[in-house]
Every structure is written in C-alpha cells, then in structure tokens.
Scaffold this motif. Sequence first.
Motif, PDB file in Angstrom:
ATOM      1  N   PRO A 212       0.855  -1.177   0.000  1.00  0.00           N
ATOM      2  CA  PRO A 212       0.000   0.000   0.000  1.00  0.00           C
ATOM      3  C   PRO A 212       0.893   1.229   0.000  1.00  0.00           C
ATOM      4  O   PRO A 212       2.120   1.105   0.088  1.00  0.00           O
ATOM      5  N   SER A 213       0.308   2.415  -0.063  1.00  0.00           N
ATOM      6  CA  SER A 213       1.095   3.630   0.086  1.00  0.00           C
ATOM      7  C   SER A 213       1.705   3.639   1.496  1.00  0.00           C
ATOM      8  O   SER A 213       1.084   3.165   2.452  1.00  0.00           O
ATOM      9  N   ALA A 214       2.931   4.204   1.603  1.00  0.00           N
ATOM     10  CA  ALA A 214       3.679   4.111   2.863  1.00  0.00           C
ATOM     11  C   ALA A 214       3.335   5.244   3.836  1.00  0.00           C
ATOM     12  O   ALA A 214       4.210   5.961   4.315  1.00  0.00           O
ATOM     13  N   ASN A 215       2.035   5.394   4.105  1.00  0.00           N
ATOM     14  CA  ASN A 215       1.567   6.376   5.088  1.00  0.00           C
ATOM     15  C   ASN A 215       0.761   5.643   6.145  1.00  0.00           C
ATOM     16  O   ASN A 215       0.267   4.542   5.892  1.00  0.00           O
ATOM     17  N   LYS A 216       0.626   6.269   7.314  1.00  0.00           N
ATOM     18  CA  LYS A 216      -0.303   5.720   8.300  1.00  0.00           C
ATOM     19  C   LYS A 216      -1.708   5.853   7.722  1.00  0.00           C
ATOM     20  O   LYS A 216      -2.011   6.839   7.027  1.00  0.00           O
ATOM     21  N   SER A 217      -2.551   4.884   7.983  1.00  0.00           N
ATOM     22  CA  SER A 217      -3.910   4.876   7.438  1.00  0.00           C
ATOM     23  C   SER A 217      -4.604   6.215   7.673  1.00  0.00           C
ATOM     24  O   SER A 217      -4.574   6.750   8.779  1.00  0.00           O
ATOM     25  N   GLY A 218      -5.205   6.774   6.610  1.00  0.00           N
ATOM     26  CA  GLY A 218      -5.963   8.023   6.740  1.00  0.00           C
ATOM     27  C   GLY A 218      -5.160   9.273   6.426  1.00  0.00           C
ATOM     28  O   GLY A 218      -5.723  10.325   6.149  1.00  0.00           O
ATOM     29  N   ARG A 219      -3.812   9.175   6.428  1.00  0.00           N
ATOM     30  CA  ARG A 219      -2.941  10.330   6.189  1.00  0.00           C
ATOM     31  C   ARG A 219      -2.678  10.525   4.693  1.00  0.00           C
ATOM     32  O   ARG A 219      -2.870   9.598   3.897  1.00  0.00           O
ATOM     33  N   PRO A 220      -2.189  11.716   4.287  1.00  0.00           N
ATOM     34  CA  PRO A 220      -1.828  11.889   2.870  1.00  0.00           C
ATOM     35  C   PRO A 220      -0.725  10.907   2.472  1.00  0.00           C
ATOM     36  O   PRO A 220       0.151  10.593   3.287  1.00  0.00           O
TER      37      PRO A 220
ATOM     38  N   GLU B 171      11.059  11.830   3.431  1.00  0.00           N
ATOM     39  CA  GLU B 171      10.732  12.569   4.660  1.00  0.00           C
ATOM     40  C   GLU B 171       9.288  12.283   5.092  1.00  0.00           C
ATOM     41  O   GLU B 171       9.004  12.154   6.284  1.00  0.00           O
ATOM     42  N   HIS B 172       8.370  12.180   4.133  1.00  0.00           N
ATOM     43  CA  HIS B 172       6.971  11.883   4.478  1.00  0.00           C
ATOM     44  C   HIS B 172       6.857  10.501   5.141  1.00  0.00           C
ATOM     45  O   HIS B 172       6.089  10.317   6.080  1.00  0.00           O
ATOM     46  N   VAL B 173       7.626   9.531   4.616  1.00  0.00           N
ATOM     47  CA  VAL B 173       7.581   8.175   5.187  1.00  0.00           C
ATOM     48  C   VAL B 173       8.085   8.237   6.628  1.00  0.00           C
ATOM     49  O   VAL B 173       7.473   7.678   7.536  1.00  0.00           O
ATOM     50  N   HIS B 174       9.192   8.966   6.835  1.00  0.00           N
ATOM     51  CA  HIS B 174       9.748   9.097   8.186  1.00  0.00           C
ATOM     52  C   HIS B 174       8.785   9.818   9.123  1.00  0.00           C
ATOM     53  O   HIS B 174       8.684   9.488  10.296  1.00  0.00           O
TER      54      HIS B 174
ATOM     55  N   TYR C 280      -6.243  10.628   3.132  1.00  0.00           N
ATOM     56  CA  TYR C 280      -5.464  11.801   2.705  1.00  0.00           C
ATOM     57  C   TYR C 280      -5.600  13.022   3.621  1.00  0.00           C
ATOM     58  O   TYR C 280      -5.336  14.139   3.224  1.00  0.00           O
ATOM     59  N   ALA C 281      -6.081  12.825   4.855  1.00  0.00           N
ATOM     60  CA  ALA C 281      -6.433  13.963   5.700  1.00  0.00           C
ATOM     61  C   ALA C 281      -5.222  14.647   6.331  1.00  0.00           C
ATOM     62  O   ALA C 281      -4.349  13.987   6.884  1.00  0.00           O
ATOM     63  N   PRO C 282      -5.171  15.996   6.232  1.00  0.00           N
ATOM     64  CA  PRO C 282      -4.104  16.736   6.918  1.00  0.00           C
ATOM     65  C   PRO C 282      -4.330  16.736   8.427  1.00  0.00           C
ATOM     66  O   PRO C 282      -5.400  16.322   8.897  1.00  0.00           O
TER      67      PRO C 282
ATOM     68  N   ALA D 142      -1.010  17.776  -8.840  1.00  0.00           N
ATOM     69  CA  ALA D 142      -1.010  16.349  -8.466  1.00  0.00           C
ATOM     70  C   ALA D 142       0.305  15.996  -7.770  1.00  0.00           C
ATOM     71  O   ALA D 142       0.319  15.319  -6.747  1.00  0.00           O
ATOM     72  N   ARG D 143       1.411  16.469  -8.326  1.00  0.00           N
ATOM     73  CA  ARG D 143       2.746  16.170  -7.789  1.00  0.00           C
ATOM     74  C   ARG D 143       2.941  16.758  -6.383  1.00  0.00           C
ATOM     75  O   ARG D 143       3.658  16.216  -5.565  1.00  0.00           O
ATOM     76  N   ASN D 144       2.310  17.914  -6.127  1.00  0.00           N
ATOM     77  CA  ASN D 144       2.578  18.650  -4.878  1.00  0.00           C
ATOM     78  C   ASN D 144       1.521  18.480  -3.795  1.00  0.00           C
ATOM     79  O   ASN D 144       1.775  18.791  -2.632  1.00  0.00           O
ATOM     80  N   ILE D 145       0.326  18.003  -4.159  1.00  0.00           N
ATOM     81  CA  ILE D 145      -0.807  18.128  -3.239  1.00  0.00           C
ATOM     82  C   ILE D 145      -0.581  17.446  -1.882  1.00  0.00           C
ATOM     83  O   ILE D 145      -0.853  18.028  -0.833  1.00  0.00           O
ATOM     84  N   TYR D 146      -0.047  16.205  -1.892  1.00  0.00           N
ATOM     85  CA  TYR D 146       0.111  15.499  -0.610  1.00  0.00           C
ATOM     86  C   TYR D 146       1.154  16.178   0.273  1.00  0.00           C
ATOM     87  O   TYR D 146       1.012  16.217   1.488  1.00  0.00           O
ATOM     88  N   ASP D 147       2.205  16.694  -0.352  1.00  0.00           N
ATOM     89  CA  ASP D 147       3.226  17.417   0.424  1.00  0.00           C
ATOM     90  C   ASP D 147       2.612  18.668   1.054  1.00  0.00           C
ATOM     91  O   ASP D 147       2.799  18.940   2.237  1.00  0.00           O
ATOM     92  N   ARG D 148       1.836  19.394   0.289  1.00  0.00           N
ATOM     93  CA  ARG D 148       1.250  20.641   0.805  1.00  0.00           C
ATOM     94  C   ARG D 148       0.203  20.358   1.881  1.00  0.00           C
ATOM     95  O   ARG D 148       0.030  21.140   2.807  1.00  0.00           O
TER      96      ARG D 148
END
Length: 327
Positions: free
Chosen positions: A141-149, A155-158, A229-231, A286-292
């Motif tokens: 799956p995507s390497a985020n905690k469930s529910g996060r962007p 850095e996001h993974v960390h 994807y919630a901030p 699209a490229r920036n949205i999760y980071d922002r």
Amino acid sequence: MDKRASRIPSTKQDILQAVQRIKKGELVAFPTETVYGLGANALDARAVHNIFIAKGRPKDNPFIVHVSDEKMLRSVVKTIPPLAKKVMKKFWPGPLTILFEKNKKLSPVVTAGLSTVAVRMPAHPLALELIHKSGVPIAAPSANKSGRPSPTTVEHVHEDFGKKIFVLDGGKTKHGVESTVVSLSGKPKVLRLGAISYEELKKIIPGLVVDVKLKKGVASSPGQKYKHYAPAQPMILFSSLKKLVSYAQLHKDSVILCKEKNIPLISRTISKSRIISLGKTDEDVARNIYDRLRTKKGKLILVLGVQKKGIGRTVMDRLERAATKIV
Ligand code: TXA
Ligand code: MG
C-alpha cells in the motif's frame, strides 16, 4: 539551492539490503512513480499481515501486488483476459492497477478475502529492481499511516513511521498521486481515479465508466469507503475563489493552498505568508498536493479546487475525500 540536490540517492548496497529484508519477511518502503509504497513479500502471509499492523489499516482493505514481469503476474492470477493484455501493453510498466481473478498461491490476507487481486507493474527503476532481485511479487500500500496523505518523499515516510522503517530513496515521486485502479471483467470500470486520467484510459477501453462513489455504503473497491489523505488540521475545499478569500479574511489562522495563477489576486487582501503554491499546471498540483496537505502552518487549511478533467479529476477526488467541509 534545492536541498534535494545534495541528498544521497539509494545505492546498489541499499538495494541489496532491501532485497535481503524482503526475503526475510520484513517491511521495506520504496519509491514508485506514483507515491512511496510500504512493501512485503506478497507470498508471505505473516509479512503481509505486518503491513496492516504498521499502517493501522482496516483488515478488509486489500493491497496492490507489484510485479516486475509477466511471468510473475502469471504466478498470482488465474488468467490474463484479452482486454487486460491490450491495456497492459499500452500502460505497463506504469501507474495502472488491474484487477484479476486470483489463484490459490496468493494468501487471502493480501486480497482481504476477495476472489480478485489488484496488480500493477510500476515504472520506477528502483521498484522494478527491488521486485526483480527479490524474486517475489511485493504487496504494497502507500507508505503512510492509514488516513494520512500518501508519501511522495522519504521525509513523508519518516514523518509517519519514524526512522525505524527502511526506505529506499528515490527523491520526490513523479506523478504524486496513486495508480488508477480498473476492473476489466464485465463492464470496464475505474474503481479508483489515479495518475492515468479517465480520458486517457477511455481511448483504449471503450465503454469505461467511473465507479468510485459509495452506493448505500457499499464500495466496488474497499478503499473507497475509508477516510483518506487527511491533513493534521481541518481542511475546507472551495470551488469559488471569492468565497475562499472572504473566509480567509475572517479566519486569520488559516493558510491557503492554490495554483500559482491565483496568488496575485488572493494576495491583494491576504498576506503572502499565508499562501502556499500548488504549482502552475494540474500535473504540478497532483505532484505537490500530498506534500502541501502535510503543511505545519496554520490551524485551518483552505484549498481552492481545480477543474474536474484530466488529472484534475483525480486531484479533486483526493481533495473531496480529505476535506472536513466542501463549500
Ligand atoms: O500507486 C499506487 O497504487 C500505490 C503504490 C505504492 O503502488 N499503492 C497504493 O496502494 O495506493 P493502497 O493500498 O494505498 O491503495 C490500493 C487501493 C485501495 O483503494 C484498495 O481498496 C484497492 O486498491 N484494491 C486492492 N485490491 C483490490 C481488489 N481486489 N478489488 C478492489 N479494490 C482493490
Ligand atoms: Mg493509500
């Protein structure tokens, strides 16, 4: 100077270490052309179970199985229907996930008990090398905690998992949003909008429809029913620039995410320090949205939506799912 210019990308040594970890049944985070994945040997039910635990993922939400060649695909599916062959020829390796009838080799843990398995061949060289050298399909799956962007950088993974997780570093990902998920049996359907636009897919798959909304609480794809994807801060999605500006004037603790072209107008009345650019084009957004969406600024995030066409349709799907409120 671009900070990323001085970073050390993953070396052959790192890849070998990642391969060893996969073979031992451990988890490895790795870049793909869409977002970073949190992978494990798809044939090792215990390793796959550990991904659910690490992510805090609901048990009924299955993983995508990543393969590096067609032989590996054949090892997990019953058959490859003619339409799937045509679509694979056009889009693989790439950000398209296709549903197949699963075979017995694959544990029901991967597919959350479904009779189908979602498979894709990623286009990122590090991902392909990792899968090929491991010699097994990788569930990720995507390497985020469930529910996060979803994560688009190491850095996001960390940020979500701390430094204890092993991550292959491929820098910032190319597309920034996840793969498109399609079902090709029966009436062809998009089950999750993604990096390949609906318009582009429809040219190759006549009669393709989008089926991403819940119907009476039931989803064609389990992931679609969960909060995503919630901030960290509440987020409001606006379709009108005028309404967004009025709201921002009243809520001084808010920050604004918008396309670059909107900044001159918004900054007439709102301090530039409260405005964060999403980039020029919809591809940039699209490229920036999760980071922002991971911004630490402000107590409230106000986002100006984009047009629901091409990749913009995918961006809006993510923003609508991430939003606390839509105005
Ligand atoms: O780009 C991507 O697809 C990334 C990278 C790492 O490859 N992966 C990704 O995985 O986004 P994940 O787990 O975050 O999302 C997988 C989606 C979920 O919405 C899940 O419900 C759906 O695919 N899915 C998986 N297997 C399915 C199946 N058999 N039937 C229907 N939907 C399925
Ligand atoms: Mg995800």
